[in-house]
Design a protein around this motif. Structure first.
Motif, short mmCIF file in Angstrom:
data_model
loop_
_atom_site.label_atom_id
_atom_site.label_comp_id
_atom_site.label_asym_id
_atom_site.label_seq_id
_atom_site.Cartn_x
_atom_site.Cartn_y
_atom_site.Cartn_z
N ALA A 1 0.85 -1.19 0.00
CA ALA A 1 0.00 0.00 0.00
C ALA A 1 0.88 1.23 0.00
O ALA A 1 1.93 1.25 0.65
CB ALA A 1 -0.91 0.00 1.23
N MET A 2 0.46 2.24 -0.74
CA MET A 2 1.24 3.47 -0.83
C MET A 2 0.43 4.65 -0.32
O MET A 2 -0.78 4.73 -0.53
CB MET A 2 1.70 3.71 -2.25
N LYS B 1 8.49 11.96 0.68
CA LYS B 1 7.12 12.45 0.89
C LYS B 1 6.12 11.29 0.94
O LYS B 1 5.11 11.35 1.62
CB LYS B 1 6.74 13.42 -0.24
N PHE B 2 6.43 10.21 0.21
CA PHE B 2 5.54 9.05 0.14
C PHE B 2 6.29 7.80 0.60
O PHE B 2 7.52 7.77 0.61
CB PHE B 2 5.02 8.87 -1.28
N VAL B 3 5.51 6.79 0.95
CA VAL B 3 6.10 5.52 1.37
C VAL B 3 5.24 4.38 0.85
O VAL B 3 4.01 4.49 0.77
CB VAL B 3 6.23 5.45 2.92
N SER B 4 5.91 3.28 0.48
CA SER B 4 5.18 2.05 0.21
C SER B 4 5.41 1.14 1.41
O SER B 4 6.52 1.03 1.91
CB SER B 4 5.64 1.39 -1.09
N VAL B 5 4.33 0.57 1.86
CA VAL B 5 4.36 -0.33 3.01
C VAL B 5 4.03 -1.72 2.49
O VAL B 5 2.96 -1.95 1.94
CB VAL B 5 3.33 0.09 4.08
N LYS B 6 4.98 -2.64 2.63
CA LYS B 6 4.75 -4.04 2.27
C LYS B 6 4.62 -4.82 3.56
O LYS B 6 5.43 -4.65 4.47
CB LYS B 6 5.91 -4.59 1.46
N ILE B 7 3.61 -5.66 3.62
CA ILE B 7 3.46 -6.53 4.78
C ILE B 7 3.17 -7.95 4.30
O ILE B 7 2.33 -8.17 3.43
CB ILE B 7 2.38 -6.02 5.76
N ASP C 1 -10.77 -2.68 2.62
CA ASP C 1 -10.62 -1.65 3.66
C ASP C 1 -9.55 -0.62 3.29
O ASP C 1 -9.74 0.58 3.51
CB ASP C 1 -10.28 -2.29 5.01
N LEU C 2 -8.43 -1.09 2.74
CA LEU C 2 -7.37 -0.15 2.36
C LEU C 2 -7.85 0.79 1.25
O LEU C 2 -7.64 2.00 1.32
CB LEU C 2 -6.13 -0.91 1.89
N ASN C 3 -8.50 0.24 0.24
CA ASN C 3 -8.93 1.06 -0.89
C ASN C 3 -10.03 2.05 -0.53
O ASN C 3 -10.20 3.05 -1.22
CB ASN C 3 -9.35 0.17 -2.06
N GLU C 4 -10.77 1.79 0.53
CA GLU C 4 -11.80 2.72 0.99
C GLU C 4 -11.22 3.87 1.81
O GLU C 4 -11.87 4.90 1.96
CB GLU C 4 -12.84 1.99 1.84
N HIS C 5 -10.02 3.71 2.33
CA HIS C 5 -9.45 4.73 3.21
C HIS C 5 -8.85 5.87 2.39
O HIS C 5 -8.08 5.63 1.46
CB HIS C 5 -8.38 4.12 4.12
N PRO C 6 -9.18 7.12 2.74
CA PRO C 6 -8.71 8.26 1.95
C PRO C 6 -7.20 8.48 1.98
O PRO C 6 -6.66 9.13 1.08
CB PRO C 6 -9.45 9.46 2.57
N ASP C 7 -6.50 7.94 2.96
CA ASP C 7 -5.04 8.15 3.06
C ASP C 7 -4.26 7.16 2.18
O ASP C 7 -3.06 7.33 1.98
CB ASP C 7 -4.56 8.03 4.50
N VAL C 8 -4.93 6.14 1.68
CA VAL C 8 -4.28 5.15 0.83
C VAL C 8 -4.36 5.63 -0.61
O VAL C 8 -5.45 5.80 -1.16
CB VAL C 8 -4.93 3.76 1.00
N LEU C 9 -3.21 5.84 -1.22
CA LEU C 9 -3.17 6.34 -2.59
C LEU C 9 -3.24 5.21 -3.61
O LEU C 9 -3.80 5.38 -4.69
CB LEU C 9 -1.89 7.14 -2.81
N MET C 10 -2.68 4.03 -3.27
CA MET C 10 -2.67 2.91 -4.20
C MET C 10 -2.36 1.63 -3.44
O MET C 10 -1.67 1.65 -2.43
CB MET C 10 -1.58 3.14 -5.26
N ASP D 1 0.92 2.56 10.60
CA ASP D 1 -0.01 1.97 11.57
C ASP D 1 -1.33 1.60 10.92
O ASP D 1 -1.92 0.55 11.22
CB ASP D 1 -0.27 2.94 12.73
N LEU D 2 -1.82 2.45 10.02
CA LEU D 2 -3.09 2.20 9.33
C LEU D 2 -3.02 0.89 8.55
O LEU D 2 -3.90 0.03 8.67
CB LEU D 2 -3.40 3.36 8.38
N VAL D 3 -1.96 0.72 7.77
CA VAL D 3 -1.81 -0.51 6.96
C VAL D 3 -1.71 -1.73 7.87
O VAL D 3 -2.37 -2.74 7.64
CB VAL D 3 -0.59 -0.41 6.03
N PHE D 4 -0.93 -1.62 8.93
CA PHE D 4 -0.79 -2.75 9.86
C PHE D 4 -2.11 -3.08 10.54
O PHE D 4 -2.51 -4.24 10.61
CB PHE D 4 0.29 -2.47 10.91
#
Length: 93
Positions: A23-24, A60-66, A82-91, A33-36
């Motif tokens: 998730a980016m 400025k941006f980060v990709s989080v792999k889990i 859930d990730l795609n519905e959250h406004p802070d998740v860009l991709m 924390d959101l992604v986790f």
């Protein structure tokens, strides 16, 4: 209603398996924390130790792999939904 635990659902993924999602978003601790937290909601034994970060050039941006152990497809669908519905998740990938 479709039973997502049903073994006849078409998927190219064989379960159970190790699965890694990405998730980016904007680079901040809250995004990590959101992604986790979303992942752990669907996979309670997901571990923060299985998180890898990759910052953009300007940080400025980060990709989080889990990486986690998935036992059925609805875990993956639930996390991505859930990730795609959250406004802070860009991709997501």
């Amino acid at each position: 209603m479709t039973d997502l635990h049903h073994p006849d659902i078409d998927t190219l993924i064989e379960f159970p398996c190790d699965f890694e999602l990405k998730a980016m978003g904007r680079h901040c601790e809250e995004f990590i924390d959101l992604v986790f937290n979303i992942t752990q909601k669907h996979v309670p034994d997901a571990s923060r130790e299985n998180i890898r970060l990759n910052e953009s050039k300007g940080s400025k941006f980060v990709s989080v792999k889990i990486k986690f152990y998935a036992t059925h497809i609805n875990q993956i669908h639930g996390i991505y939904g859930d990730l795609n519905e959250h406004p802070d998740v860009l991709m997501t990938l």
